[in-house]
Design a protein around this motif. Structure first.
Motif, PDB file in Angstrom:
ATOM      1  N   ILE A 185       0.835  -1.191   0.000  1.00 27.82           N
ATOM      2  CA  ILE A 185       0.000   0.000   0.000  1.00 27.82           C
ATOM      3  C   ILE A 185       0.875   1.249   0.000  1.00 27.82           C
ATOM      4  O   ILE A 185       0.587   2.231  -0.709  1.00 27.82           O
ATOM      5  N   SER A 186       1.947   1.234   0.772  1.00 29.02           N
ATOM      6  CA  SER A 186       2.850   2.390   0.832  1.00 29.02           C
ATOM      7  C   SER A 186       3.427   2.714  -0.535  1.00 29.02           C
ATOM      8  O   SER A 186       3.459   3.878  -0.947  1.00 29.02           O
ATOM      9  N   GLU A 187       3.899   1.707  -1.258  1.00 29.07           N
ATOM     10  CA  GLU A 187       4.478   1.955  -2.582  1.00 29.07           C
ATOM     11  C   GLU A 187       3.430   2.443  -3.570  1.00 29.07           C
ATOM     12  O   GLU A 187       3.727   3.266  -4.445  1.00 29.07           O
ATOM     13  N   ALA A 188       2.207   1.947  -3.434  1.00 30.23           N
ATOM     14  CA  ALA A 188       1.147   2.434  -4.323  1.00 30.23           C
ATOM     15  C   ALA A 188       0.901   3.920  -4.104  1.00 30.23           C
ATOM     16  O   ALA A 188       0.673   4.679  -5.058  1.00 30.23           O
ATOM     17  N   PHE A 189       0.974   4.385  -2.856  1.00 31.10           N
ATOM     18  CA  PHE A 189       0.720   5.785  -2.532  1.00 31.10           C
ATOM     19  C   PHE A 189       1.914   6.686  -2.862  1.00 31.10           C
ATOM     20  O   PHE A 189       1.783   7.908  -2.792  1.00 31.10           O
ATOM     21  N   GLU A 190       3.028   6.117  -3.228  1.00 38.17           N
ATOM     22  CA  GLU A 190       4.182   6.937  -3.601  1.00 38.17           C
ATOM     23  C   GLU A 190       4.129   7.398  -5.050  1.00 38.17           C
ATOM     24  O   GLU A 190       4.977   8.181  -5.491  1.00 38.17           O
ATOM     25  N   GLN A 191       3.113   6.947  -5.794  1.00 34.51           N
ATOM     26  CA  GLN A 191       2.931   7.378  -7.179  1.00 34.51           C
ATOM     27  C   GLN A 191       2.141   8.684  -7.225  1.00 34.51           C
ATOM     28  O   GLN A 191       1.341   8.970  -6.332  1.00 34.51           O
ATOM     29  N   PRO A 192       2.330   9.493  -8.279  1.00 32.95           N
ATOM     30  CA  PRO A 192       1.561  10.745  -8.389  1.00 32.95           C
ATOM     31  C   PRO A 192       0.050  10.502  -8.459  1.00 32.95           C
ATOM     32  O   PRO A 192      -0.732  11.284  -7.915  1.00 32.95           O
ATOM     33  N   VAL A 227      -2.826   7.673  -7.569  1.00 33.78           N
ATOM     34  CA  VAL A 227      -3.086   6.445  -6.814  1.00 33.78           C
ATOM     35  C   VAL A 227      -4.482   5.952  -7.164  1.00 33.78           C
ATOM     36  O   VAL A 227      -5.462   6.686  -7.022  1.00 33.78           O
ATOM     37  N   THR A 228      -4.557   4.692  -7.607  1.00 32.34           N
ATOM     38  CA  THR A 228      -5.838   4.082  -7.929  1.00 32.34           C
ATOM     39  C   THR A 228      -5.977   2.786  -7.154  1.00 32.34           C
ATOM     40  O   THR A 228      -5.148   1.881  -7.293  1.00 32.34           O
ATOM     41  N   LEU A 229      -7.010   2.694  -6.325  1.00 33.21           N
ATOM     42  CA  LEU A 229      -7.259   1.502  -5.530  1.00 33.21           C
ATOM     43  C   LEU A 229      -8.653   0.973  -5.835  1.00 33.21           C
ATOM     44  O   LEU A 229      -9.632   1.702  -5.696  1.00 33.21           O
ATOM     45  N   ASP A 230      -8.731  -0.280  -6.247  1.00 31.52           N
ATOM     46  CA  ASP A 230     -10.002  -0.990  -6.363  1.00 31.52           C
ATOM     47  C   ASP A 230      -9.966  -2.120  -5.353  1.00 31.52           C
ATOM     48  O   ASP A 230      -9.059  -2.974  -5.399  1.00 31.52           O
ATOM     49  N   ASN A 251      -3.131   0.566  -8.491  1.00 27.63           N
ATOM     50  CA  ASN A 251      -2.659   1.343  -9.631  1.00 27.63           C
ATOM     51  C   ASN A 251      -2.737   0.584 -10.950  1.00 27.63           C
ATOM     52  O   ASN A 251      -1.948   0.827 -11.878  1.00 27.63           O
ATOM     53  N   GLU A 252      -3.661  -0.382 -11.023  1.00 29.60           N
ATOM     54  CA  GLU A 252      -3.941  -1.154 -12.238  1.00 29.60           C
ATOM     55  C   GLU A 252      -2.765  -2.006 -12.701  1.00 29.60           C
ATOM     56  O   GLU A 252      -2.779  -2.527 -13.813  1.00 29.60           O
ATOM     57  N   VAL A 253      -1.754  -2.173 -11.846  1.00 27.58           N
ATOM     58  CA  VAL A 253      -0.592  -2.974 -12.241  1.00 27.58           C
ATOM     59  C   VAL A 253      -0.263  -4.075 -11.242  1.00 27.58           C
ATOM     60  O   VAL A 253       0.547  -4.964 -11.530  1.00 27.58           O
ATOM     61  N   GLU A 254      -0.871  -4.046 -10.060  1.00 26.53           N
ATOM     62  CA  GLU A 254      -0.607  -5.059  -9.046  1.00 26.53           C
ATOM     63  C   GLU A 254      -1.918  -5.550  -8.459  1.00 26.53           C
ATOM     64  O   GLU A 254      -2.892  -4.799  -8.375  1.00 26.53           O
TER      65      GLU A 254
END
Length: 303
Positions: free
Chosen positions: A114-121, A123-126, A233-236
């Protein structure tokens, strides 16, 4: 940068006093907070802080803290011995084929993903889950990082699928009495509390000007969740089956019952990563298929 060891008392919607049913709600809140810390702030085989210090930090009485610790012990997260304190004996397990799974000194938890996902400009969470309690804890951790200036996403979009509150779920329930509605009422209260908490935490970031764009959408489906799913983020993708267990549970009125329940935080999660250069790679196929499944339920079944 991973979130540091900060002492804070999280603000959770619905927090009440410790009189009557308030003590049960407070004990549940404290148990939720401690589950979120296990494996992250409290690694496997480590000891929780002394009860007096922990009760002061969390702003509750020793009695409320002890009720929360009994719940964690019944779930198998900790082992408590008089005079020795409470020791962590179980953490979240994540199986991954990528190097990311070994980054936290061998202890794999949901937090770094979750931390790495939020480090992107952006953030997309489903998220598809039985309750929102796990996600709430992680969202609040990320809001602390944003407020501390460690990360600065520009856009956060969250879509969450939860079961329809009117759906007669087969779990959780009192084992000896299928018609006992207290466990289902408890589930609804937990879900409503944590959903309001995480939505408020994200929207506060936008109100305070810390994140320019925040979108939070929650819908309900007529499906009984048999697994939990995080699409990052549609990648993980992080995917885990709910294991049904029998455990002793103390309800808000103080009665201890034998319950059939699921422990989402204890489920083993499998981690899959999309490879943009290989449409046929197993990780790519899994992430794409789960994204398509989520979108189809969101579009056709959810309300």
């Amino acid at each position: 940068m991973p979130v540091g060891r900060k002492r804070y008392v999280p603000v959770v919607a619905g927090r009440g006093d410790e009189s009557s049913g308030g003590g049960g709600r407070e004990a549940q809140r404290v148990a939720d907070e401690l589950r979120a810390r296990i494996g992250h702030l409290y690694p496997l085989h480590s000891f929780l802080p002394a009860q007096r210090a922990l009760a002061t930090e969390l702003g509750v009485s020793r009695d409320t803290l002890q009720r929360a610790l009994r719940e964690l012990a019944n779930e198998g997260w900790i082992e408590s011995r008089r005079g020795s304190g409470s020791r962590v004996v179980k953490v979240q397990r994540i199986q991954s084929s990528t190097a990311k799974a070994t980054r936290v000194r061998g202890q794999v938890t949901l937090a770094p993903f979750i931390s790495e996902a939020f480090e992107q400009p952006e953030v997309t969470l489903d998220v598809y889950t039985l309750t929102s309690e796990s996600l709430d804890a992680h969202i609040r951790l990320q809001s602390e990082r944003i407020r501390g200036g460690f990360i600065s996403p520009q856009r956060i979009t969250l879509r969450m699928l939860l079961p329809d509150p009117s759906l007669p779920l087969p779990y959780p329930r009192v084992k000896a009495n299928e018609d006992d509605a207290r466990m289902r009422a408890r589930l609804r209260a937990i879900t409503e509390t944590h959903t309001a908490s995480l939505a408020g935490a994200l929207r506060d970031l936008q109100i305070e000007g810390l994140v320019p764009s925040v979108t939070v959408r929650v819908q309900h489906t007529p499906l009984t969740p048999t697994f939990k799913l995080y699409l990052l983020n549609e990648v993980e993708a992080l995917h885990g089956m709910y294991e049904i267990i029998e455990r002793q549970l103390e309800l808000a009125d103080g009665e201890v019952v034998t319950a059939l329940d699921v422990l989402g935080l204890g489920a083993t999660l499998t981690h899959h990563v999309k490879n943009p250069a290989d449409a046929g790679a197993p990780g790519t196929v899994f992430v794409d298929s789960m994204q398509q499944w989520f979108t189809s339920v969101w579009k056709h079944l959810a309300q």
